[in-house]
Design a protein around this motif. Structure first.
Motif, PDB file in Angstrom:
ATOM      1  N   VAL A   1      18.642  -9.368   5.498  1.00 42.40           N
ATOM      2  CA  VAL A   1      19.723  -8.402   5.357  1.00 42.40           C
ATOM      3  C   VAL A   1      21.062  -9.130   5.321  1.00 42.40           C
ATOM      4  O   VAL A   1      21.937  -8.831   4.485  1.00 42.40           O
ATOM      5  CB  VAL A   1      19.668  -7.381   6.516  1.00 42.40           C
TER       6      VAL A   1
ATOM      7  N   GLN B   1      17.402  -2.679  16.956  1.00 44.28           N
ATOM      8  CA  GLN B   1      17.802  -3.650  15.951  1.00 44.28           C
ATOM      9  C   GLN B   1      17.080  -3.430  14.640  1.00 44.28           C
ATOM     10  O   GLN B   1      17.649  -3.610  13.558  1.00 44.28           O
ATOM     11  CB  GLN B   1      17.516  -5.055  16.465  1.00 44.28           C
ATOM     12  N   GLY B   2      15.822  -2.996  14.761  1.00 44.52           N
ATOM     13  CA  GLY B   2      15.090  -2.674  13.534  1.00 44.52           C
ATOM     14  C   GLY B   2      15.779  -1.539  12.791  1.00 44.52           C
ATOM     15  O   GLY B   2      15.983  -1.609  11.570  1.00 44.52           O
ATOM     16  N   TYR B   3      16.160  -0.499  13.520  1.00 46.11           N
ATOM     17  CA  TYR B   3      16.856   0.619  12.885  1.00 46.11           C
ATOM     18  C   TYR B   3      18.141   0.129  12.220  1.00 46.11           C
ATOM     19  O   TYR B   3      18.469   0.494  11.092  1.00 46.11           O
ATOM     20  CB  TYR B   3      17.218   1.674  13.916  1.00 46.11           C
ATOM     21  N   LEU B   4      18.837  -0.703  12.974  1.00 39.46           N
ATOM     22  CA  LEU B   4      20.130  -1.182  12.481  1.00 39.46           C
ATOM     23  C   LEU B   4      19.937  -2.022  11.226  1.00 39.46           C
ATOM     24  O   LEU B   4      20.715  -1.924  10.267  1.00 39.46           O
ATOM     25  CB  LEU B   4      20.784  -2.014  13.587  1.00 39.46           C
ATOM     26  N   SER B   5      18.870  -2.833  11.221  1.00 44.12           N
ATOM     27  CA  SER B   5      18.583  -3.651  10.038  1.00 44.12           C
ATOM     28  C   SER B   5      18.348  -2.753   8.836  1.00 44.12           C
ATOM     29  O   SER B   5      18.897  -2.999   7.751  1.00 44.12           O
ATOM     30  CB  SER B   5      17.342  -4.509  10.267  1.00 44.12           C
TER      31      SER B   5
ATOM     32  N   ALA C   1      28.388  -1.146  -7.199  1.00 42.21           N
ATOM     33  CA  ALA C   1      29.047  -2.222  -7.924  1.00 42.21           C
ATOM     34  C   ALA C   1      28.463  -2.369  -9.324  1.00 42.21           C
ATOM     35  O   ALA C   1      29.192  -2.513 -10.316  1.00 42.21           O
ATOM     36  CB  ALA C   1      28.905  -3.530  -7.149  1.00 42.21           C
TER      37      ALA C   1
ATOM     38  N   LEU D   1      21.708  -8.309  14.483  1.00 41.32           N
ATOM     39  CA  LEU D   1      20.346  -7.881  14.169  1.00 41.32           C
ATOM     40  C   LEU D   1      19.286  -8.773  14.791  1.00 41.32           C
ATOM     41  O   LEU D   1      18.167  -8.341  15.014  1.00 41.32           O
ATOM     42  CB  LEU D   1      20.154  -7.839  12.649  1.00 41.32           C
TER      43      LEU D   1
ATOM     44  N   LEU E   1      31.354  -9.854  -4.745  1.00 41.64           N
ATOM     45  CA  LEU E   1      32.369  -8.833  -5.000  1.00 41.64           C
ATOM     46  C   LEU E   1      33.773  -9.391  -4.764  1.00 41.64           C
ATOM     47  O   LEU E   1      34.685  -9.208  -5.576  1.00 41.64           O
ATOM     48  CB  LEU E   1      32.121  -7.614  -4.116  1.00 41.64           C
TER      49      LEU E   1
ATOM     50  N   ASN F   1      12.837  -9.508  14.942  1.00 41.18           N
ATOM     51  CA  ASN F   1      13.406  -9.065  13.665  1.00 41.18           C
ATOM     52  C   ASN F   1      14.199 -10.155  12.986  1.00 41.18           C
ATOM     53  O   ASN F   1      14.994  -9.882  12.103  1.00 41.18           O
ATOM     54  CB  ASN F   1      14.367  -7.897  13.844  1.00 41.18           C
TER      55      ASN F   1
ATOM     56  N   ALA G   1      25.848  -0.492  -1.836  1.00 44.44           N
ATOM     57  CA  ALA G   1      27.004  -1.222  -2.362  1.00 44.44           C
ATOM     58  C   ALA G   1      26.666  -1.868  -3.693  1.00 44.44           C
ATOM     59  O   ALA G   1      27.435  -1.799  -4.654  1.00 44.44           O
ATOM     60  CB  ALA G   1      27.448  -2.275  -1.349  1.00 44.44           C
ATOM     61  N   VAL G   2      25.490  -2.501  -3.750  1.00 44.32           N
ATOM     62  CA  VAL G   2      25.072  -3.154  -4.989  1.00 44.32           C
ATOM     63  C   VAL G   2      24.969  -2.115  -6.103  1.00 44.32           C
ATOM     64  O   VAL G   2      25.458  -2.339  -7.229  1.00 44.32           O
ATOM     65  CB  VAL G   2      23.742  -3.887  -4.785  1.00 44.32           C
TER      66      VAL G   2
ATOM     67  N   LEU H   1      13.863 -10.390   9.156  1.00 46.27           N
ATOM     68  CA  LEU H   1      14.446  -9.195   8.527  1.00 46.27           C
ATOM     69  C   LEU H   1      15.967  -9.272   8.584  1.00 46.27           C
ATOM     70  O   LEU H   1      16.667  -9.052   7.587  1.00 46.27           O
ATOM     71  CB  LEU H   1      13.967  -7.935   9.281  1.00 46.27           C
TER      72      LEU H   1
ATOM     73  N   THR I   1      26.213 -10.140  -1.658  1.00 45.97           N
ATOM     74  CA  THR I   1      26.934  -9.022  -2.257  1.00 45.97           C
ATOM     75  C   THR I   1      28.433  -9.136  -2.012  1.00 45.97           C
ATOM     76  O   THR I   1      29.251  -9.038  -2.940  1.00 45.97           O
ATOM     77  CB  THR I   1      26.417  -7.712  -1.649  1.00 45.97           C
TER      78      THR I   1
ATOM     79  N   ALA J   1      21.661  -1.363   7.668  1.00 49.57           N
ATOM     80  CA  ALA J   1      22.501  -2.335   6.974  1.00 49.57           C
ATOM     81  C   ALA J   1      21.933  -2.616   5.591  1.00 49.57           C
ATOM     82  O   ALA J   1      22.679  -2.698   4.607  1.00 49.57           O
ATOM     83  CB  ALA J   1      22.586  -3.622   7.796  1.00 49.57           C
ATOM     84  N   ALA J   2      20.599  -2.749   5.520  1.00 47.13           N
ATOM     85  CA  ALA J   2      19.980  -3.004   4.223  1.00 47.13           C
ATOM     86  C   ALA J   2      20.288  -1.859   3.269  1.00 47.13           C
ATOM     87  O   ALA J   2      20.629  -2.086   2.099  1.00 47.13           O
ATOM     88  CB  ALA J   2      18.468  -3.165   4.391  1.00 47.13           C
TER      89      ALA J   2
ATOM     90  N   ASP K   1       8.368   6.344  18.874  1.00 51.81           N
ATOM     91  CA  ASP K   1       7.499   7.510  18.658  1.00 51.81           C
ATOM     92  C   ASP K   1       6.081   7.053  18.928  1.00 51.81           C
ATOM     93  O   ASP K   1       5.539   6.232  18.217  1.00 51.81           O
ATOM     94  CB  ASP K   1       7.636   8.002  17.224  1.00 51.81           C
TER      95      ASP K   1
ATOM     96  N   ASN L   1      12.797   0.064  18.298  1.00 56.97           N
ATOM     97  CA  ASN L   1      13.623  -1.136  18.319  1.00 56.97           C
ATOM     98  C   ASN L   1      14.948  -0.843  17.635  1.00 56.97           C
ATOM     99  O   ASN L   1      15.015  -0.646  16.430  1.00 56.97           O
ATOM    100  CB  ASN L   1      12.876  -2.253  17.595  1.00 56.97           C
TER     101      ASN L   1
ATOM    102  N   VAL M   1      23.798  -2.200   2.019  1.00 54.55           N
ATOM    103  CA  VAL M   1      23.897  -3.253   1.012  1.00 54.55           C
ATOM    104  C   VAL M   1      23.386  -2.747  -0.326  1.00 54.55           C
ATOM    105  O   VAL M   1      24.020  -2.929  -1.379  1.00 54.55           O
ATOM    106  CB  VAL M   1      23.117  -4.499   1.467  1.00 54.55           C
TER     107      VAL M   1
ATOM    108  N   GLN N   1       9.013   3.999  13.447  1.00 58.00           N
ATOM    109  CA  GLN N   1       9.715   4.502  14.630  1.00 58.00           C
ATOM    110  C   GLN N   1       9.267   3.714  15.846  1.00 58.00           C
ATOM    111  O   GLN N   1       8.655   4.244  16.759  1.00 58.00           O
ATOM    112  CB  GLN N   1       9.409   5.985  14.832  1.00 58.00           C
TER     113      GLN N   1
END
Lengths: 670, 185, 127
Positions: B115, A649-653, A667, C22, B126, B108, A663-664, B111, B122, A656-657, C101, A647, A660, A644
């Motif tokens: 990602v 962008q960290g959350y967003l990464s 699939a 990102l 697909l 980041n 999805a994998v 990272l 992927t 997204a991961a 946090d 950041n 993915v 926590q």
């Protein structure tokens, strides 16, 4: 009518205790009347009950409590000669103690709770005395244990009082465990908890496990009445206030054990083994306590050991089958021991010390507390068994019983087969009793001399008065008379509330023995066994007692002379005759023959070790799990918290991961 | 279901027989991709905006190649004309440094790279797996202005109006957000 | 034309945009990357519309809508970035850490807050 009176006897002190506890703080003025009056009233009622029951009367009444399944327990009253006599003793002594306490504990801030507990104690003992049901008796028995715990620990600021109260409680409870099982065995055999029923079963031979039951009961008796293996709590219980000691020693706690055996004497008479155990226990207790009493320096501890010894007499009488003698001695002992403790309280109050050595260096104690001096003399004479004091008659009754048993015709009073009392047990008790008489007289004399006759003055008298034995024997008596005659108090005047009980108790201490002589008086309330001294024992016993007193006096003289002879006598001036009398036994006697040390090694230390082990396990092992359970989430939280970091962008990464990965997974799964 | 109908129709196409349109599409696509990569990696912020113009313009060409003419012009008008200008204004207003700024990428980066590569692998796997044997018939123009206008105002008129409300809301929102609080005199 | 070409191009473009979102530190550059992602979607919509020959032209109509929404989005997004810049004195995503946090970023926040007034004044000068 009699039943109502009898129920009121234990009920009044109980209600007094409740009222005292409830109003102690709010109405301090009520505390003293609430302490004394109910006890006094119940004493009067007890006398009335005694009169109404009469010599051969009986009163049994039972109310069934709620049906509990199994054996019925009923709230029952069983009044016979023994019970009513003992109730009178208990209430009279309790009244004296309460009266005395009003003055003795005048300054004590905890007096209200103290007085209430004494009342409760009295009520519990009266419940034990009057109860006709063993379970109800047990209730009173245990309430007494709790009260003794609180009262012995009255000065709980002092560590010795704390440990003494815990010791008294634990030791008596230790005895109560087998006691409880003994009651169960008896009740299972007899099919009832009623004492009548049990005695009936004993008479008709339906008790199949009499030996087992009697031996188990002996555990509780030894605990409460301070007999040999479990006697150690009683001398330590001296940490309590002196009136409490008087109450415990004279009327309540220790009397309960003897009383119980007396009540169940027919059961004990069925079993030779139980009688032998009781007798051996009694003899060991008697002689051991006599030696210990001779070596103690604390005035109250001397008296405590003397109680243990006198209880040994009673147990011995019970062991040879004569419960009349035991109860006779219980009554007289109750009177003179209460007297001794109360007067000892006065002496300690005046001397501000418990130590006999310190008293022996104190001039004029005799003159400062003339009443205590005189009454203590009476009490000690009774204790030593000098005629015509009460102790002489009751002790002689015990010895007579032992002599009869030794001759093979035990005085069981028709309660059981005399043949179950072996002759050798009679001899053992008789010889032990005589030896104890010697020791008792010796330590009574020593106590008397050390407390009231300072070395310098007595020695001066000895030098002036030609030092002959006869003249010197007269000297203390003369001094006593002189002290009585010169009624001018040199020191603080003791309050009347403390002095009056002394003289009140001095009367039975002197005269109670004579009651036993008259067959229509005391023996009529008991089983009718003659309590008159037999022609064989009393000269011997008296001679032995005089011999003991004389030896103690001679030893005292020699010790005093030696103290005077030494130049710097003042530093360690104690003309204690004990070293001369005991010789090599002095050390062990002073420490109670190492029984406490032995128990310490055998029980206390292992238990403490086990407690340490348990606390170690608790602290180090169990607590580790608890701490781990608390710590692990904290640790995980601290780790997860790093994610926590704020950041976006960290959350967003991470989001997204995750998408993915999902999805994998989808699939691949398809 | 359409797949089954289309595949036999296009079975005449060889798998490795690129037509001229395909070659142009791929080449322009590579250009678009390169421009997009430069947009997200360059250390000069203004250059990033300019490379964005190149990428979006290239996409307009791709639309043309896909015969979606109207969309292509809208793309040029709105994106290249309006959005990039807005972005440039944004860069100026936030006083973005002109020239190389070494800290254009945040911590980041790796990272993000992981990602992005995972997502690319992927998605490409697909997509390729799904449309291996699918061809687009570019024989007739699919997105003429007329056709678009007809469908838009015949079938999509309600969403269209809703969209105008959305635009209005966005306009008002942008004004409210960027409005400065009046200071007390 | 092979459908794979526009589809793969769209996928790669999308991932490039994703990387930009990102990895970029500047908020305006992030918005540009978002535009790239939206365009990838547009390309997909157009390509599939052309492939399917939809009578309603839903793909292209949706593309138009997306373009419009993108325009609205960039307008609003830039307004928000401007607001952040005005309040914090920076458009760096890294330094907008109020969601943290813990107190590691507290100092940075305070610094940013103290810089805020300066930024305001200067912005006024610019405005």
């Amino acid at each position: 009518m009699t039943l109502t009176l009898a129920i009121l006897v234990p009920l009044l002190p109980f209600l007094g205790a409740l009222a005292g506890l409830a109003s102690g703080r709010r109405a301090p003025g009520l505390v003293r009347p609430l302490a004394v009056l109910p006890t006094l009233a119940s004493a009067v009622l007890a006398v009335l009950v005694l009169a109404r029951i009469g010599t051969k009367g009986h009163l049994d009444s039972a109310t069934r409590l709620t049906p509990t399944g199994g054996l019925p327990i009923s709230l029952s009253v069983h009044l016979d000669g023994i019970a009513v006599l003992l109730a009178v003793l208990v209430t009279v002594v309790a009244t004296c103690v309460q009266l005395y306490s009003t003055a003795y504990l005048r300054e004590d801030p905890r007096y209200p709770s103290y007085a209430a507990l004494v009342s409760l104690f009295t009520a519990a003992m009266l419940l034990v005395v009057y109860s006709g049901d063993l379970i109800v008796l047990l209730v009173g028995w245990e309430v007494m244990g709790v009260c003794s715990y609180f009262l012995v620990g009255h000065h709980w600021e002092r560590p010795d009082a704390r440990s003494a109260s815990i010791k008294a409680f634990l030791v008596t409870k230790l005895g109560d465990v087998p006691f409880l099982f003994g009651i169960f065995v008896l009740a299972t055999d007899a099919g009832t908890f009623q004492i009548d029923g049990i005695l009936g079963a004993a008479a008709t031979g339906r008790l199949h496990h009499a030996t087992l039951a009697a031996l188990l009961l002996l555990g509780g008796v030894a605990g409460k009445s301070a007999q040999f293996p479990l006697h150690t709590w009683l001398p330590d219980a001296m940490a309590g206030p002196t009136p409490v000691s008087a109450l415990i020693h004279a009327a309540t706690m220790v009397a309960a054990g003897v009383y119980l055996v007396a009540r169940l004497e027919p059961v004990f008479l069925l079993s030779t083994a139980a009688l032998v155990v009781l007798g051996i226990m009694a003899v060991i207790t008697m002689i051991g306590s006599g030696l210990c009493a001779l070596a103690q320096d604390d005035l109250k501890r001397v008296l405590a050991y003397s109680t243990v010894g006198q209880l040994g007499y009673m147990a011995g009488a019970l062991a040879v089958g004569d419960r009349d003698a035991a109860l006779f001695h219980l009554l007289t002992h109750g009177a003179f021991k209460a007297l001794l403790f109360l007067s000892a309280g006065v002496v300690i109050h005046a001397a501000h010390t418990n130590s006999l050595t310190a008293m022996s260096r104190m001039d004029g104690l005799r003159r400062r507390v003339p009443d205590a001096y005189a009454t203590m003399g009476i009490g000690l004479a009774a204790l030593a068994g000098l005629p015509p004091f009460s102790g002489f008659f009751s002790k002689d009754a015990v010895l007579t019983a032992a002599e009869h048993a030794a001759n093979g015709d035990a005085l069981t009073g028709g309660l059981g087969p005399a043949g179950n009392v072996p002759c050798w047990l009679g001899w053992t008790v008789l010889i032990g009793g005589l030896l104890t008489a010697l020791l008792t007289a010796a330590y009574a004399t020593r106590l008397w001399l050390l407390a009231f006759f300072p070395v310098r003055r007595a020695a001066a008298e000895g030098v002036a008065g030609s030092g002959e034995a006869v003249a010197a024997t007269v000297a203390p008596t003369a001094a006593a008379v002189a002290a009585l005659a010169s009624d001018e108090p040199a020191g603080p005047v003791e309050p009347a509330a403390m002095v009056a009980p002394l003289w009140l108790l001095a009367v039975p201490s002197v005269a109670l023995g004579l009651v036993g002589l008259w067959p229509h008086a005391l023996p009529a309330w008991l089983d009718g066994v003659s309590l008159t001294p037999s022609g064989v024992t009393w000269p011997i016993a008296t001679g032995v007692a005089l011999l003991g007193a004389g030896l103690a006096w001679l030893a005292w003289r020699r010790a005093a002379a030696r103290v005077l002879a030494e130049a710097e006598a003042d530093a360690a001036a104690a003309a204690d005759p004990a070293p001369l009398l005991l010789g090599p036994l002095l050390g062990p006697s002073r420490t109670g023959f190492g029984v406490d040390t032995c128990y310490d090694r055998a029980f206390v230390r292992p238990v403490l070790g086990a407690a340490r082990l348990v606390s170690f396990l608790d602290r180090e092992v169990v607590e580790t799990y608890v701490k781990g359970a608390a710590g692990t989430p904290g640790l995980i939280g601290r780790v997860v918290r790093r994610a926590q970091n704020g950041n976006t962008q960290g959350y967003l990464s991470a989001l997204a991961a995750g998408v993915v990965v999902l999805a994998v997974v989808v699939a691949v799964a398809q | 279901m359409n797949l089954a109908a289309v595949v036999p129709l296009d079975s005449t196409h060889g798998f490795l027989s690129p037509s001229g349109v395909e070659i142009v599409f791929v080449l322009v696509g590579l250009g678009v991709l390169g421009a997009a990569l430069l947009t997200v990696t360059t250390k000069q912020l203004v250059h990033a905006a300019l490379w964005l113009v190149v990428a979006l313009g290239g996409l307009a060409i791709e639309y043309l190649l896909l015969t979606a003419e109207f969309i292509a012009w809208v793309q040029v008008l709105i994106y290249v004309g309006a959005v990039v200008v807005l972005v440039l204004f944004g860069l100026m207003l936030t006083r973005a440094p002109i020239g190389v700024s070494p800290d254009a990428d945040s911590g980041n980066r790796w990272l993000a790279l992981g990602v992005a590569l995972a997502a690319a692998a992927t998605l490409v796997t697909l997509v390729v797996d799904a449309f291996r044997c699918t061809w687009i018939d570019l024989g007739t123009v699919a997105g003429s202005t007329k056709a678009n206008g007809v469908t838009l105002f015949r079938y999509w008129v309600l969403p269209f109006e809703a969209l105008s409300v959305l635009l209005l809301a966005a306009l008002v929102g942008a004004i409210v957000l960027s409005r400065r609080e009046k200071k007390e005199p | 034309m092979h459908l794979v070409f526009p589809a793969v191009l769209a996928a790669l473009l999308f991932c490039v945009g994703l990387y930009g979102v990102l990895a970029r530190r500047n908020a305006v550059l992030m918005l540009m990357s978002v535009e790239l992602m939206l365009n990838a979607v547009n390309l997909n919509l157009v390509a599939f519309d052309v492939w399917l020959r939809d009578a309603l032209h839903s793909g292209q109509a949706l593309t138009l809508f997306t373009i419009t929404v993108a325009a609205a989005e960039i307008g609003l997004g830039l307004a928000i970035v401007l607001l952040i810049f005005r309040n914090r004195g920076t458009a760096d995503i890294d330094r907008v850490g109020r969601l943290t946090d813990g107190d590691e970023k507290a100092d940075g926040d305070e610094k940013a807050d103290s810089a805020e007034t300066v930024g305001d004044d200067e912005m006024e000068g610019v405005g």
